[in-house]
Design an enzyme around this catalytic site. Structure first.
Site, mmCIF file in Angstrom:
data_model
loop_
_atom_site.group_PDB
_atom_site.id
_atom_site.type_symbol
_atom_site.label_atom_id
_atom_site.label_comp_id
_atom_site.label_asym_id
_atom_site.label_seq_id
_atom_site.Cartn_x
_atom_site.Cartn_y
_atom_site.Cartn_z
ATOM 1 C CG ASP A 81 32.201 17.758 51.418
ATOM 2 O OD1 ASP A 81 33.491 17.570 51.944
ATOM 3 O OD2 ASP A 81 31.180 17.094 51.673
ATOM 4 C CG ASP A 123 28.910 19.303 53.007
ATOM 5 O OD1 ASP A 123 29.517 20.637 53.628
ATOM 6 O OD2 ASP A 123 28.627 18.968 52.001
ATOM 7 C CE LYS A 124 30.851 14.550 54.143
ATOM 8 N NZ LYS A 124 30.601 15.682 53.059
ATOM 9 C CB CYS A 194 27.003 26.406 50.085
ATOM 10 S SG CYS A 194 28.854 26.202 49.217
ATOM 11 C CB SER A 467 26.177 17.563 47.037
ATOM 12 O OG SER A 467 25.702 18.645 47.493
#
Length: 552
Positions: A81, A123-124, A194, A467
């Site tokens: 992302d 994230d996904k 992250c 985000s």
């Protein structure tokens, strides 16, 4: 042990052709008698959170073989992302979640695996894999790849958000481009997701809290040898789940999802968890609704001041005992649900070590009495919106201001960087929802630019997403979205927007008659679409249902 699903492809004379193909892989006669375990590996070399997953998958395979199974590894896509942020590529991120769920289902069902180990980060990927586990409902364990170590420069820890906010500081004149380049070189030191409690790490925490990964998995750093041990043990453990016939829907229940939400509120996690937990619940057939987040958030305080709202990285959470230590503090609030480890969640909480010093505060002395997330409703968001209240200064919990309306993120970003936004404004970015975006893109660039430029009294409202790195009064997931006829599509420049986090309300201050009048001549903005985005926009549901693909 229950009947093996894999017997459908390997037992009986009529399966001789199937076995011939398996023998071509080097499978031995003895292995044909053992459970077949799929290893879904999201390794690639474009995503920092994934570049180390080959090593983790290797340890998973060792564990499967040692416990008496046969591992079969296959690839799963993964989008970064951060790399996709701020341009058209971001529209493809949320749709990739559905692709990931579909690809794991396709491989598991076509090859009749007896179990799955899901290796992913970011994230996904994690929610997509959990959706597939719930959908296929075969014994499964999730191995999340772990957070990146903090960057470092001039006596302070750094994360990706420092770089994003540095862009706004350059635009505002408080940072020069050479210093930003130094920040860019120092912020991201290697593999892992992250560093703060952004979406990837929040979803890893949710996975552990709902019982789908082994204790300690979420916060264990990507570079730590403990992560390799967890991967090995996960490979071993999936065979026990196969023998005991323990499936994801035995683990992913309303009670376990509520435990995950309790941890989310305690940590102050990403707003995207609302979207993903709703989608996982949908796949598991669990009746989860948005009001559950408010109900739990009114009871569970915010006890851990994590980045981006606070100073602490995931490495600090790991040193404080990780999710088991958070569970220990929350123990009396938890439902005693099963986990893939074989221990119940309260058993994990009871036996967790308490570390000193710790960034995890007691329930009696929290960062804030309010949980980290809030669901808002009102005339601007009849079906709900979400905000990370843990990342909002108390003087912005109530705010009224004039709307500055933009039909898309890029126009808003241009206005922010050009300093055309004034303190007190409410920036409204619409036509960025699941259908209208399409793909509900995250907007870290405008929110970070506002922070970097030094704005303190500007709110941002959108039918898109933020985000997990976003901080400040930023409200997303406004439902219905503009493209679906939601009131956000009727807002004009200068309309007064009223935000009240105490009352959990989000309103446009207009008479209902005026909204009705505007609707009478309103037509939705449309975009030419093709390929994946066209198919996604045609089938996706609204954010309050998790932006899943409709089954009607």
């Amino acid at each position: 042990m229950p009947t093996l699903r894999s017997d459908e492809v390997k037992r009986g004379y009529h399966r001789a052709p199937n076995r011939a193909l398996l023998r071509a892989l080097g499978i031995t006669q003895a292995e044909l008698e053992l459970p077949f375990i799929g290893v879904a590996n999201a390794w690639n070399d474009i995503v920092p959170g994934h570049i180390h997953l080959r090593a983790l998958a290797g340890k998973v395979r060792e564990g499967i073989a040692a416990a008496g199974g046969v591992p079969f590894e296959f690839g799963v896509i993964g989008i970064c992302d951060g790399v996709a942020m701020g341009h058209e590529g971001m529209r493809y991120s949320l749709p990739s979640r559905e692709n990931i769920a579909d690809s794991v289902e396709l491989m598991a069902q076509a090859h009749r695996f007896d179990g799955l180990v899901l290796v992913g980060t970011c994230d996904k990927i994690v929610p997509g894999m959990l959706m597939a586990a719930a959908r296929t409902n075969i014994p499964s364990v999730m191995v999340t790849g772990g957070p990146m170590l903090p960057g470092y420069s001039e006596g302070r820890d750094l994360s990706l958000i420092d770089v994003f906010e540095g862009v706004g500081q350059v635009a505002g004149g408080s940072l020069d481009e050479e210093s930003l380049a130094d920040l860019e070189r120092c912020a991201m030191p290697g593999c892992g997701s992250c560093q703060g409690l952004y979406t990837a790490n929040t979803m890893a925490c949710m996975t552990e809290a709902m019982g789908m990964s082994l204790p300690g998995c979420a916060a264990s750093p990507a570079v730590d040898a403990d992560k390799l041990r967890i991967a090995r043990l996960s490979g071993e453990r999936v065979l026990s789940l196969v023998h005991e016939d323990v499936c994801p829907r035995d683990i992913i229940t309303l009670e376990s999802l509520e435990n995950a939400i309790r941890v989310d509120m305690a940590l102050g996690g990403s707003t995207n968890t609302v979207l993903h937990l709703m989608a996982i619940a949908d796949e598991a057939g669990v009746p989860l609704d948005l009001e559950t987040f408010n109900r739990i958030g009114s009871r569970i305080p915010h006890i851990c001041h994590m980045q981006p709202a606070g100073p602490h990285s995931m490495a600090a959470l790991h040193r404080s005992g990780g999710i088991p230590a958070v569970l220990k503090v929350l123990e009396r609030e938890l439902s005693d649900t099963p986990t893939v480890s074989g221990e119940s969640i309260r058993s994990i909480a009871r036996t967790a070590k308490a570390f000193t010093p710790s960034i995890i505060q007691a329930m009696e002395s929290p960062i804030s009495q309010a949980g980290g997330l809030r669901i808002l409703r009102g005339s601007l968001a009849p079906d709900g919106a979400v905000i990370k209240s843990a990342a909002v200064s108390r003087d912005m919990w109530t705010h009224r201001g004039p709307a500055r309306v933009f039909d898309g993120e890029n126009d808003a970003m241009d206005a922010i960087l050009a300093r055309h936004i004034r303190e007190g404004d409410v920036v409204v970015i619409r036509y960025e929802g699941p259908r209208g975006g399409p793909g509900m893109p995250e907007m870290l660039s405008p929110t970070s630019a506002l922070m970097g430029l030094g704005y303190t009294r500007v709110a941002l409202v959108t039918d898109g997403r933020f985000s997990g790195g976003t901080r400040g009064p930023c409200i997303g997931h406004v439902t219905p979205e503009a493209a679906a006829g939601g009131p956000i599509g009727l807002v004009h420049d200068g309309d007064t927007i009223a935000i009240d986090l105490h009352e959990r309300t989000l309103d446009v201050i207009l008479p209902m008659g005026e909204l009705k009048r505007r609707r009478s001549f309103w037509t939705p903005r449309t975009k030419p679409l093709s390929g994946v985005l066209a198919r996604y926009a045609a089938a996706v549901t609204q954010a309050d249902r998790g932006a899943v693909l409709g089954r009607e």
